[in-house]
Design an enzyme around this catalytic site. Structure first.
Site, mmCIF file in Angstrom:
data_model
loop_
_atom_site.group_PDB
_atom_site.id
_atom_site.type_symbol
_atom_site.label_atom_id
_atom_site.label_comp_id
_atom_site.label_asym_id
_atom_site.label_seq_id
_atom_site.Cartn_x
_atom_site.Cartn_y
_atom_site.Cartn_z
ATOM 1 N N LYS A 22 -9.666 -13.346 21.375
ATOM 2 C CA LYS A 22 -8.413 -13.538 20.876
ATOM 3 C C LYS A 22 -7.334 -12.838 22.055
ATOM 4 C CE LYS A 22 -6.066 -10.231 18.966
ATOM 5 N NZ LYS A 22 -5.372 -9.401 17.927
ATOM 6 N N ASN A 23 -7.663 -11.910 22.553
ATOM 7 C CA ASN A 23 -6.787 -11.248 23.551
ATOM 8 C C ASN A 23 -6.820 -11.969 24.969
ATOM 9 O OD1 ASN A 23 -5.999 -9.041 21.806
ATOM 10 N ND2 ASN A 23 -7.752 -7.804 22.341
ATOM 11 N N ARG A 121 3.944 1.985 21.293
ATOM 12 C CA ARG A 121 3.582 0.826 22.298
ATOM 13 C C ARG A 121 4.814 0.276 22.909
ATOM 14 N NH1 ARG A 121 -1.113 -2.888 19.684
ATOM 15 N NH2 ARG A 121 0.299 -3.128 18.181
ATOM 16 N N ASP A 124 8.610 -1.216 28.069
ATOM 17 C CA ASP A 124 9.687 -0.914 29.305
ATOM 18 C C ASP A 124 8.634 -1.347 30.708
ATOM 19 O OD1 ASP A 124 7.617 1.153 28.826
ATOM 20 O OD2 ASP A 124 8.842 2.843 29.643
ATOM 21 N N LEU A 125 7.306 -1.124 30.545
ATOM 22 C CA LEU A 125 6.856 -1.516 31.928
ATOM 23 C C LEU A 125 6.923 -3.246 31.960
ATOM 24 C CD1 LEU A 125 3.228 0.731 31.712
ATOM 25 C CD2 LEU A 125 5.522 1.059 33.050
ATOM 26 N N ASP A 305 -10.203 -0.027 21.248
ATOM 27 C CA ASP A 305 -10.466 -1.150 20.275
ATOM 28 C C ASP A 305 -11.589 -1.059 19.449
ATOM 29 O OD1 ASP A 305 -7.951 -2.261 20.524
ATOM 30 O OD2 ASP A 305 -8.495 -4.051 21.456
ATOM 31 N N ARG A 397 -6.343 -10.763 11.449
ATOM 32 C CA ARG A 397 -5.697 -10.978 12.843
ATOM 33 C C ARG A 397 -6.739 -11.272 13.969
ATOM 34 N NH1 ARG A 397 -2.953 -6.596 14.134
ATOM 35 N NH2 ARG A 397 -2.207 -7.887 16.035
#
Length: 422
Positions: A22-23, A121, A124-125, A305, A397
């Site tokens: 998924k990622n 989370r 900003d980066l 994870d 998910r």
């Protein structure tokens, strides 16, 4: 809301083919926007997060169809760079669209992303990286507007090796003018997969898998057909479930190199692991041993994870283990749920002190996030009696029909869907 009902106490056994990652699939689907035309992405699991991404792409004007395990995506008809807030709020990974939309349209309007409540989370980066490439960013409440007449290469140092920021900057930089260097980049296998996909489309990227990535901007990219890597977190979840139930499971279509930190921890716990190419065999005939200290950190260290899943195994181990979470401060919410099942776990700040117990007992528990939900399923499989896991939309998910997947290994698990009232 759907629930999972588990009758525990049965060792898992058999073989299973691991789904696509998924990622890896999510940023690759977003990156398809960089090339006008039809791309085919193979080995894409059917998950809620994938459905959300495809719905967003359709809202942008793309034609997207999930055929078997492949997604056929035509981006030629994309006509807007405004991502709807209703869809953006459903999934953290929707933030990946900023880079490709900015590169293709010169502007994008997005919103603060949603996802699991596992702690702060910030994005900003992501924003700092896009600004370095020449984007002007305006934040109005929950809305983020990015504009750039032309993107240009830049030297970008990430204060933290963020996976999402690394991928967003990579996707924006491939069509920028000149060279971009990302230092302190994240090194995850999913970033390496994104590099391979972008290079297949005609990008010029080097260094993914190290802490420095170099991108030479190109004029344009072309669509392609690409196969996504196996899901290392799903594979790791199955490995832990096999050990926790004292079973014997063979995993097919894996990349053992992506699982080296987990394999090291499992072997320390006394789990038997044999590797042959892309096949991993896992067995644990007796009670596992405690592991003195496990600390989550960015890849290639132990992944956050898999923290909650391994906690279940350590909760059943002989002795005292310490598990420290350094990535997300909100990722220990499953401790209370495991305690309902008889686990002996004490939390001090971001560390869990786990005194192993001989057995867990079935209970009604609630999945607080995706990986916590997977951990509770493992606990239910290993426990005596019946376990009911609620709020399983979190699990959906990231795991493709988890009850079917585990059922193939002999698990007594079923999904209960209440009949809606008229």
């Amino acid at each position: 809301m759907d629930k999972l009902v588990i009758e525990g106490g049965k060792p898992l056994s058999g073989s299973i083919v691991i789904q696509g990652a998924k990622n890896a699939a999510l940023p690759i689907l977003a990156a398809c926007l960089l090339a006008e035309g039809t791309s085919t992405i193979e080995h894409v699991p059917r998950l809620l997060d994938i459905d959300v991404m495809l719905n967003i792409l359709r809202e942008l004007g793309c034609r997207a169809e999930h055929v078997g395990d492949a997604v056929v995506l035509n981006t030629e008809t994309a006509h807007t760079s405004h991502v709807p807030e209703s869809l953006m709020g459903q999934m953290r990974s929707s933030i990946f669209l900023m880079g490709p939309l900015l590169a293709r349209f010169g502007e994008t309007q997005v919103y603060q992303p949603g996802g699991c409540a596992i702690g702060e989370r910030k994005i900003d980066l992501h924003l700092e990286g896009l600004q370095a490439l020449g984007a002007e960013i305006e934040e109005i409440g929950n809305r983020i507007i990015c504009r750039a007449d032309k993107l240009h290469g830049a030297d970008i140092h990430l204060a933290f090796p963020s996976v999402g920021a690394t991928e967003n900057i990579m996707m924006a930089a491939v069509l920028a003018e000149g060279r971009t260097t990302i230092s302190n980049a994240a090194r995850e296998p999913e970033i390496q997969d994104l590099q391979r996909f972008l290079n297949e489309m005609g990008a010029k990227i080097m260094g993914a898998g190290t802490d420095t990535i170099t991108i030479e901007g190109v004029q344009s990219l072309t669509p392609c057909t690409y196969r996504v890597i196996p899901d290392r977190i799903v594979a790791g979840t199955i490995m832990v479930a096999a050990a926790a139930t004292r079973g014997q499971v063979t995993l097919l279509n894996t990349n053992p190199a992506h699982l080296s930190s987990l394999i090291h921890v499992l072997r320390r716990a006394g789990v038997q692991i044999a590797i042959d190419g892309d096949i991993i065999k896992v067995g644990c005939p007796g009670r596992p041993r405690a592991v003195e200290r496990v600390v989550t950190a960015p890849y290639p260290a132990f992944p956050t994870d898999l923290q909650s899943q391994v906690m279940v195994l350590l909760a059943l181990a002989d002795g005292v283990s310490i598990l420290k979470e350094t990535i997300f401060e909100g990722r220990l919410k499953h401790v209370d749920e495991l305690s309902r099942m008889g686990a002996d776990i004490r939390v001090d700040l971001n560390a869990a002190f786990i005194r192993g117990v001989p057995r867990l007992y079935g209970a009604t528990v609630e999945a607080t996030d995706l990986r916590a939900g997977a951990a509770l399923v493992i606990a239910g499989l290993a426990a005596q009696g019946k376990t009911i896991v609620e709020q399983i939309h979190h699990i959906d998910r990231g795991y493709e029909c988890i009850e079917t997947m585990l059922g193939r290994l002999g698990a007594r698990i079923s999904r209960y869907s209440p009949v809606p009232k008229n």
